[in-house]
Motif scaffolding. Structure first.
Motif, PDB file in Angstrom:
ATOM      1  N   ALA A 109       0.835  -1.209   0.000  1.00 54.68           N
ATOM      2  CA  ALA A 109       0.000   0.000   0.000  1.00 54.68           C
ATOM      3  C   ALA A 109       0.865   1.253   0.000  1.00 54.68           C
ATOM      4  N   GLY A 110       1.866   1.298   0.870  1.00 52.81           N
ATOM      5  CA  GLY A 110       2.703   2.490   1.004  1.00 52.81           C
ATOM      6  C   GLY A 110       3.474   2.801  -0.269  1.00 52.81           C
ATOM      7  N   LEU A 111       4.120   1.769  -0.848  1.00 51.15           N
ATOM      8  CA  LEU A 111       4.928   2.018  -2.042  1.00 51.15           C
ATOM      9  C   LEU A 111       4.042   2.298  -3.255  1.00 51.15           C
ATOM     10  N   THR A 112       2.858   1.659  -3.319  1.00 50.84           N
ATOM     11  CA  THR A 112       1.925   1.949  -4.406  1.00 50.84           C
ATOM     12  C   THR A 112       1.492   3.414  -4.328  1.00 50.84           C
ATOM     13  N   MET A 113       1.214   3.855  -3.106  1.00 50.81           N
ATOM     14  CA  MET A 113       0.783   5.238  -2.906  1.00 50.81           C
ATOM     15  C   MET A 113       1.823   6.216  -3.464  1.00 50.81           C
ATOM     16  N   VAL A 114       3.087   5.970  -3.138  1.00 47.80           N
ATOM     17  CA  VAL A 114       4.153   6.855  -3.622  1.00 47.80           C
ATOM     18  C   VAL A 114       4.231   6.818  -5.145  1.00 47.80           C
ATOM     19  N   ALA A 115       4.146   5.604  -5.698  1.00 47.81           N
ATOM     20  CA  ALA A 115       4.256   5.461  -7.150  1.00 47.81           C
ATOM     21  C   ALA A 115       3.102   6.164  -7.855  1.00 47.81           C
ATOM     22  N   VAL A 116       1.907   6.010  -7.321  1.00 48.77           N
ATOM     23  CA  VAL A 116       0.727   6.604  -7.947  1.00 48.77           C
ATOM     24  C   VAL A 116       0.791   8.122  -7.851  1.00 48.77           C
ATOM     25  N   ARG A 117       1.199   8.605  -6.685  1.00 48.71           N
ATOM     26  CA  ARG A 117       1.196  10.055  -6.485  1.00 48.71           C
ATOM     27  C   ARG A 117       2.101  10.750  -7.494  1.00 48.71           C
ATOM     28  N   SER A 118       3.237  10.091  -7.806  1.00 46.33           N
ATOM     29  CA  SER A 118       4.165  10.713  -8.745  1.00 46.33           C
ATOM     30  C   SER A 118       3.585  10.769 -10.162  1.00 46.33           C
ATOM     31  N   ARG A 119       2.554   9.967 -10.420  1.00 48.96           N
ATOM     32  CA  ARG A 119       1.958   9.936 -11.761  1.00 48.96           C
ATOM     33  C   ARG A 119       0.715  10.825 -11.867  1.00 48.96           C
ATOM     34  N   VAL A 120       0.138  11.138 -10.732  1.00 48.96           N
ATOM     35  CA  VAL A 120      -1.136  11.866 -10.758  1.00 48.96           C
ATOM     36  C   VAL A 120      -0.991  13.187 -11.500  1.00 48.96           C
ATOM     37  N   LYS A 121       0.043  13.962 -11.139  1.00 44.04           N
ATOM     38  CA  LYS A 121       0.221  15.293 -11.734  1.00 44.04           C
ATOM     39  C   LYS A 121       0.332  15.204 -13.250  1.00 44.04           C
ATOM     40  N   ILE A 122       1.079  14.205 -13.720  1.00 44.15           N
ATOM     41  CA  ILE A 122       1.341  14.143 -15.156  1.00 44.15           C
ATOM     42  C   ILE A 122       0.080  13.770 -15.941  1.00 44.15           C
ATOM     43  N   PHE A 123      -0.695  12.847 -15.413  1.00 42.99           N
ATOM     44  CA  PHE A 123      -1.753  12.270 -16.237  1.00 42.99           C
ATOM     45  C   PHE A 123      -3.152  12.784 -15.938  1.00 42.99           C
ATOM     46  N   PHE A 124      -3.327  13.385 -14.756  1.00 38.63           N
ATOM     47  CA  PHE A 124      -4.680  13.735 -14.346  1.00 38.63           C
ATOM     48  C   PHE A 124      -5.347  14.701 -15.334  1.00 38.63           C
ATOM     49  N   GLU A 125      -4.648  15.808 -15.662  1.00 33.59           N
ATOM     50  CA  GLU A 125      -5.290  16.830 -16.483  1.00 33.59           C
ATOM     51  C   GLU A 125      -5.566  16.350 -17.896  1.00 33.59           C
TER      52      GLU A 125
END
Lengths: 290, 236
Positions: free
Chosen positions: B116-132
């Motif tokens: 859970a912890g490492l997935t959270m970090v990995a996902v967070r780094s991608r949110v900014k790039i792909f969300f918009e």
């Protein structure tokens, strides 16, 4: 592909350096024999001594009484480091020169240890009983058995669940010898080899409603719902011995520690130990040179 | 020294000759650790993805909690599961104590926070790039979540590999709740402890090397086999 090769090289470097460190350590452990202590310094005690012993002596609390008394006697000039492990490991620690004194309970292994030249000054220190314990409803009906052999035979015939230490400890060796004398090869679903310490094995037997062989000290000092189902049988005699490691670099402290256990005063401490709490001695002193 | 190398060679010979007892131990190790990681993936990845994408009240506290649990001592997880499964514990009637099932449960407790912890970090780094860009393409919430999680797969893979490493190397919990019973709950790490207690240090070292070799093969499979498959058809 180059990238992966680079990674592999890194992994191998790490594994290799780990192994290298281990072999260096191993080399350091097998250092040459002790220097002779000059005669005039003989009574100057070394600042520390390592006692390798079995879990039963520590878990029973005996060492919590014996060791502080020893350190106090020497005005805290010496510190005893206790390593409580299985008899097999304790003896190996002695062979490797990583312990100065061993206090264990497997006569045959102890005799071999001395005969192979690893130890000397071997003494009987104390004894207690092994007990065959089991659930109160006693499914294999061993309570009436007069001897350990008879009890073990009944357990095997009824296929009553039995938990073995299975770890080459003094207790395990005793158990194996009883099966051997009963001419039974314990096998099958009813016989579980736990490969753990006495406390853990006893707890497992308690959880599973199984039989096990346990030393009296561990049984008295651990709360379980199990019941002692054995009669006093000579077969279940459990002798503890103390031996000085020949290659020790702390001969004075080692010698004094052994004396502390076998001296009249030490023997009295052993005799009194546990009387208040359990109404009887946990270990019976019987110091004797072997 | 020579005796030590001979013992290590003996263990490696057993390993290479397919010794049945050794392989039963190896397979149980793999079975327990894989099962625990699989369950950990099913619980941990959704939690981690959610935590990485959505901000909510108490988010920080939750993050601190997950990071703390990532460093939980194995034996503590073991004690907790032990008390739960003990004959007079809350789940005593399940009779799971001293079974492989109990070992899996304890390891799930250990690996889930890591995933859970490492997935959270990995996902967070991608949110900014792909969300918009996802929003501008008209994706709905579920599609966005799926897209971002997929984009974070390298990091999630690292989470799974780390969790597997923790599980296969762990000894305190499986010893306590499994009981190290021969032919039933004995695994690689508990065998190593047992041989050490017997004083067979070199045999223990040999078994340790076998454990490392197996970890190496499995990580090799994950890195060289599974990862390229996941990345197929995309620029990395």
């Amino acid at each position: 592909m180059r990238k992966i090769t680079g990674k592999l090289t890194l992994v191998w470097t790490i594994i290799f350096s780990l192994l290298l460190t281990m072999s260096f350590n191993a080399a350091a452990f097998s250092a040459p024999a002790a220097k002779k202590v000059p005669a005039k310094k003989v009574l100057k005690i070394e600042p520390e001594v390592v006692l390798a012993t079995t879990t039963s002596t520590q878990d029973s609390g005996l060492l919590d009484v014996m060791i502080p008394a020893f350190e106090k006697k020497w005005n805290k000039k010496v510190k005893v480091k206790v390593i409580a492990v299985g008899t097999g490991q304790a003896i190996q620690l002695g062979k490797d020169g990583n312990a100065d004194v061993i206090l264990v309970h497997s006569k045959k292994s102890e005799d071999e240890f001395v005969a192979q030249g690893y130890g000397f000054k071997a003494y009987d220190v104390m004894y207690n009983q092994y007990l065959i314990v089991g659930p109160t409803n006693d499914p294999a009906n061993i309570a009436g058995a007069k001897t350990a052999l008879e009890a073990f035979t009944k357990i095997a015939e009824a296929k009553g669940k039995f938990i073995s230490r299975g770890d080459d400890s003094g207790t395990h060796k005793k158990e194996v010898s009883i099966w051997g004398k009963a001419k039974i090869k314990p096998e099958g679903n009813w016989y579980l080899s736990a490969g753990q310490g006495m406390g853990e094995t006893l707890r497992m037997a308690d959880e599973m409603g199984a039989y096990t062989l346990v030393d009296e000290a561990t049984f008295l000092t651990n709360k379980t719902s199990l019941k002692n189902l054995s009669q006093g049988d000579k077969e279940l005699f459990n002798q503890y011995g103390i031996i000085q490691v020949k290659s020790t670099k702390k001969p004075v402290a080692a010698n004094e520690l052994i004396w502390h256990f076998i001296s009249p005063q030490g023997q009295k401490t052993i005799k009194d130990f546990g009387k208040n709490k359990y109404g009887k001695s946990i270990f019976v002193p019987n110091a004797k040179k072997r | 020294m020579e005796g030590m190398w001979n013992s290590i060679l003996d263990v490696l010979k057993l390993f290479l000759s397919g010794d049945q007892k050794l392989y039963e131990i190896i397979f149980l190790s793999l079975k327990v650790s894989f099962s625990a990681v699989l369950i950990g993936v099913l619980i941990g990845i959704p939690i981690g993805s959610f935590m990485g994408m959505v901000d909510f009240k108490g988010h920080k506290l939750m993050v601190i909690l997950i990071y703390t649990l990532m460093g939980m001592p194995p034996v503590l997880a073991g004690v907790a599961i032990y008390l739960l499964l003990s004959a007079n514990g809350p789940l005593g009637q399940w009779q799971l104590l001293f079974t492989p099932g109990a070992m899996i449960m304890a390891q799930v407790v250990l690996v889930t926070p890591i995933i859970a912890g490492l997935t959270m970090v990995a996902v967070r780094s991608r949110v900014k790039i792909f969300f918009e860009s996802a929003v501008s393409l008209g994706a709905n919430k579920v599609q966005i979540a799926w897209l971002i999680t997929r984009e974070a797969k390298n990091g999630i893979m690292a989470a799974v590999v780390t969790a597997f490493g923790r599980a296969i190397a762990e000894v305190g919990a499986v010893m306590l709740v499994g009981g190290n019973i021969e032919n039933y709950t004995r695994v690689m790490t508990t065998s190593i402890i047992l041989e050490t207690r017997k004083g067979n240090f070199d045999l223990a070292l040999g078994l340790g090397i076998v454990l490392l070799v197996i970890s190496f093969l499995i990580n090799g499979f994950l890195v060289a086999g599974v990862l390229p498959y996941l990345q197929r058809g995309e620029q990395v």
